[in-house]
Design a protein around this motif. Structure first.
Motif, PDB file in Angstrom:
ATOM      1  N   GLU A 553       0.828  -1.207   0.000  1.00  0.00           N
ATOM      2  CA  GLU A 553       0.000   0.000   0.000  1.00  0.00           C
ATOM      3  C   GLU A 553       0.863   1.258   0.000  1.00  0.00           C
ATOM      4  OE1 GLU A 553      -3.634   2.128   0.151  1.00  0.00           O
ATOM      5  OE2 GLU A 553      -3.219   0.004  -0.205  1.00  0.00           O
ATOM      6  N   ASP A 726     -13.715  -9.902   1.166  1.00  0.00           N
ATOM      7  CA  ASP A 726     -14.020  -9.047   0.010  1.00  0.00           C
ATOM      8  C   ASP A 726     -14.742  -7.772   0.436  1.00  0.00           C
ATOM      9  OD1 ASP A 726     -12.845 -10.902  -1.617  1.00  0.00           O
ATOM     10  OD2 ASP A 726     -14.732 -11.919  -2.130  1.00  0.00           O
ATOM     11  N   GLU A 729     -12.274  -5.417   1.940  1.00  0.00           N
ATOM     12  CA  GLU A 729     -11.447  -4.774   0.906  1.00  0.00           C
ATOM     13  C   GLU A 729     -12.229  -3.681   0.187  1.00  0.00           C
ATOM     14  OE1 GLU A 729      -8.908  -5.952  -3.135  1.00  0.00           O
ATOM     15  OE2 GLU A 729      -9.964  -7.495  -1.969  1.00  0.00           O
ATOM     16  N   PRO A 736      -5.304  -4.936  -0.888  1.00  0.00           N
ATOM     17  CA  PRO A 736      -5.538  -5.994  -1.878  1.00  0.00           C
ATOM     18  C   PRO A 736      -4.647  -7.203  -1.619  1.00  0.00           C
ATOM     19  CG  PRO A 736      -4.207  -4.255  -2.829  1.00  0.00           C
ATOM     20  CD  PRO A 736      -4.609  -3.778  -1.463  1.00  0.00           C
ATOM     21  N   ARG A 744      -3.300 -10.151   4.435  1.00  0.00           N
ATOM     22  CA  ARG A 744      -3.418  -8.823   3.836  1.00  0.00           C
ATOM     23  C   ARG A 744      -3.100  -7.760   4.878  1.00  0.00           C
ATOM     24  NH1 ARG A 744      -8.652  -8.843  -0.211  1.00  0.00           N
ATOM     25  NH2 ARG A 744      -8.553 -11.031  -0.864  1.00  0.00           N
TER      26      ARG A 744
END
Length: 749
Positions: A553, A726, A729, A736, A744
């Motif tokens: 990130e 999901d 996210e 991701p 993650r």
């Protein structure tokens, strides 16, 4: 001419009437080479085959027969060959004769060099086609230019002009129904005189300006376009641009008297002469002859320019008389003569004696480079016995810094002093980002403080805003409270990722403002309107800690800001003490062309940051190599020094002179608050999973989150855990999925 004409007629009678036979021989000749290959034996056989075939043709030409097939294809009544078919071909078209000759001649190179001949024919055909195409295109353009000499202008195609607000009409012409999404300029943002056109001179300057007095809101037009491809016209980026406030009060910059005068220590002339003589004597002991060309004393190191000398060699040669015989003496011995030859000293022979010079000069390391000082000299940088300290005040008082200070679209930084004693001042807007690396104790943190102090000394809060990230909590926290700060110094690593997201959103808002005023960058906007948008400098003290917490990130955000932030006035200054490839990745390094390297531990780290060796030989304590954006090789500097008392004086000055005078407000937490509000309202969303809030709570309690972790903690199966991941996210809570890593990064903690 008669001889040539007779030859052509004879050839015409021979070949032109024997086209079927000649083409048959041509085909056999080609396939003979194609199947058997090319060598000397086959070439001889092929020539013999052609001669025999020609002999058979002549023999058949004298045949007289009543057989219809022979008369049709071979012989005729007049004694020529080719039969009635060949005779009719010659009578009907003479071009067949020349075509036959061309094919017969072409058969030789095609058989010997088939691929090269075909390639040559293809190139000739392509060039001919290209010439024909260009000629036709030029002819068409010429015809169009003749036809379109006279043009008629329709009233419907008259140019539309956009007139700015003038002082005589203070009321806004922006549509009140769209008040939240339009840009309101304050009265002190007056357009330049170059962009104002008086109504009296319209007809004189351009006769096509007729009935065009309406004022058009350019931002409203851009926003209401149906087929626009702009990023800012999408519904997802429809945020209103902040209203610029009105304030006539101005800032006063700090005085130079707030900084301390430091006495600079320089090397004496006797020490320079002694070191130069020692260099010459050491190299002479190894049969390396050099001369001292130039000497440039610096604050920490002194540069000695060496001019390679000559290597003299003698050899004996025989003497010859005028007849070329060897000359001898009375005893019959050959007469020999000594001849001298001179060769330049090789540069490699000087570089190879680096360790010997270090031992003779009693210094841990020296640095050799060539050429130096703009001449054909080999430079040797030798540390001074008593290194000096460069104060930041001496650099700020220099003319180079003052020239940058007068330019309103510049961000001057006092960097240091070169090995030749010249002051080095850089402009951050030209760099446009700076990457700093160095081991612990090499002077990296002092350089960061010098950069920030130079910026707040030269620019007021309405011209420059700062965002500082200090994971150490002790290096940059002393700047808290000055009006330049967008937010207090960020010390929590978990908050850095979401702050970067807010900065990226701020960057796109700036692009939206630039687009609405039809300017390309922040410099043009500030020239058009006084202090309409301040520069934003982001300073990160330790990149390695950020890359360890949420590397993907952070890397993506840094690269995006570095690629797109220059036009909007966003610049990055990033420092790290571990310049390895997992911290300074290829994407980050490619977007930071300007780099500074202090002393590092190995040549591998030096190659990582500078793409060349040399940083491992630096002395530390501010000794650096600076690689600007417009240079291929780095050059050596001694960084300037600023102590804590000087920083405190600058900070106290701005704290005591703090007031709101910004025409543009920066708040990087606007979108983050919206994300938190949407996260808190997830209970009322029927589409959310019932365990969504529990998953958010787990995400806040850790730095990494995986699907298997959700399965164990929430006691659910894999499909439901994957759906929860999901959803997290989509809401921006986790990052991701990486390549092969199942866990993650948690972005909002």
């Amino acid at each position: 001419m008669d001889v040539i004409k007779n030859f052509i007629e004879s050839a015409n009678n021979l070949l032109g009437l024997s086209i079927p036979v000649i083409l048959f021989i041509y085909s056999l000749n080609f396939f003979f080479f194609y199947f058997l290959g090319l060598n000397k034996l086959y070439l001889k056989l092929n020539v013999v085959f052609i001669l025999i075939s020609v002999f058979i043709i002549f023999m058949f030409g004298n045949i007289r027969s009543d057989v219809v097939v022979i008369n049709t294809f071979i012989s005729t009544n007049d004694g020529s060959m080719g039969g009635s078919i060949g005779q009719s071909m010659q009578i009907s078209s003479r071009s067949i004769f020349y075509t036959t000759i061309f094919l017969f001649i072409l058969s030789i190179p095609v058989c010997v060099f088939p691929f090269k001949t075909i390639k040559l024919l293809y190139n000739l055909l392509s060039m001919s086609s290209l010439v024909i195409l260009i000629s036709v295109k030029s002819f068409i353009r010429f015809c169009i230019s003749i036809i379109s000499k006279t043009k008629f202008v329709s009233n419907e195609t008259l140019p539309k002009t956009i007139l700015l607000n003038s002082q005589s009409e203070p009321e806004d012409y922006i549509d009140k129904s769209n008040e939240q999404s339009t840009v309101k300029l304050s009265e002190n943002l007056i357009a330049m005189e170059d962009n104002e056109i008086s109504s009296e001179n319209k007809q004189e300057s351009n006769p096509l300006w007729i009935n065009n007095e309406t004022k058009i809101d350019d931002y409203t037009k851009i926003k209401n376009r149906q087929n626009s491809t702009s990023y800012f016209d999408s519904d997802s980026k429809n945020e209103p641009v902040k209203q610029l406030s009105k304030n006539t009060k101005s800032y006063n910059l700090p005085s130079i008297d707030l900084l301390d005068d430091l006495k600079e220590i320089s090397i004496s002339e006797s020490e320079i002469n002694a070191t130069a003589q020692k260099i010459q004597d050491t190299l002479h002991q190894y049969d390396v002859d050099v001369e001292i060309g130039q000497v440039q004393p610096g604050p920490v190191v002194t540069l000695y320019g060496l001019k390679p000398g000559w290597i003299t060699k003698t050899k004996k040669e025989k003497q010859f008389d005028s007849d070329g015989n060897v000359m001898t003496d009375e005893n019959g011995r050959q007469i020999m003569k000594e001849v001298e030859s001179k060769n330049r000293v090789r540069v490699d022979s000087i570089i190879s004696r680096e360790k010997d010079l270090s031992l003779a000069l009693k210094t841990p390391s020296i640095r050799i480079e060539t050429p130096v000082l703009g001449e054909s000299l080999v430079g040797i940088e030798v540390p001074n016995p008593n290194p000096g300290i460069i104060g930041i005040k001496s650099l700020i008082k220099d003319s180079s810094f003052e020239n940058l200070l007068l330019q309103k679209d510049s961000l001057p930084i006092a960097l240091g002093k070169g090995s030749g004693g010249d002051n080095i001042t850089i402009d951050l807007t030209k760099m446009p980002h700076l990457l700093i690396a160095g081991a612990t104790g090499s002077g990296k943190s002092v350089c960061m403080n010098a950069v920030v102090s130079s910026l707040i000394y030269s620019r007021s809060p309405d011209q420059l805003r700062l965002l500082l990230v200090d994971p150490k909590r002790v290096e940059l926290t002393q700047y808290n409270g000055i009006p330049h700060m967008v937010t207090p110094v960020i010390v929590e690593l978990d908050a850095v990722a979401k702050v970067f997201r807010g900065i990226i959103n701020e960057m796109f808002k700036r692009y939206k403002l630039l687009e609405s005023h039809s300017v390309r960058n922040i410099s043009e906007l500030n020239k058009k309107f006084t202090n309409a948008m301040p520069y934003l400098v982001i300073v990160i003290d330790e990149l390695a800690d950020l890359m360890m917490t949420s590397g993907v990130e952070i890397e993506r955000s840094i690269c995006r800001l570095a690629q797109l932030g220059r036009a909007t006035g966003i610049h990055l200054v990033i420092a790290t003490q571990r310049p390895s490839v997992d911290v300074v990745t290829g994407l980050i390094k490619s977007n930071f062309p300007s780099r500074v390297s202090f002393s590092v531990s190995s040549s591998i780290d030096s190659r990582t940051i500078l793409d060349t060796t040399g940083a491992e030989k630096l002395l530390g304590k501010g000794d650096m190599l600076y690689l600007p954006i417009d240079a291929s090789l780095p050059f050596r500097l001694q960084g300037c020094f600023i102590n804590d008392s000087e920083i405190s004086k600058l900070v106290n000055f701005w704290r005591n002179n703090s007031f709101m005078n910004s025409q543009y407000e920066i708040n990087v937490f606007d979108d983050l608050n919206q994300i938190n509000e949407s996260t808190n309202s997830d209970d009322e969303d029927p589409n959310k999973d019932s365990l969504y809030n529990d998953a958010v709570g787990l995400a806040k309690s850790t730095k990494k989150l995986s699907i298997s972790f959700l399965q164990r903690k929430l006691r659910i199966g894999y499909p439901r855990a994957a759906r929860l991941m999901d959803e997290l996210e989509e809401e921006g809570i986790v990052g991701p999925m990486q390549n092969s890593i199942k866990s993650r990064d948690v972005i909002i903690n």
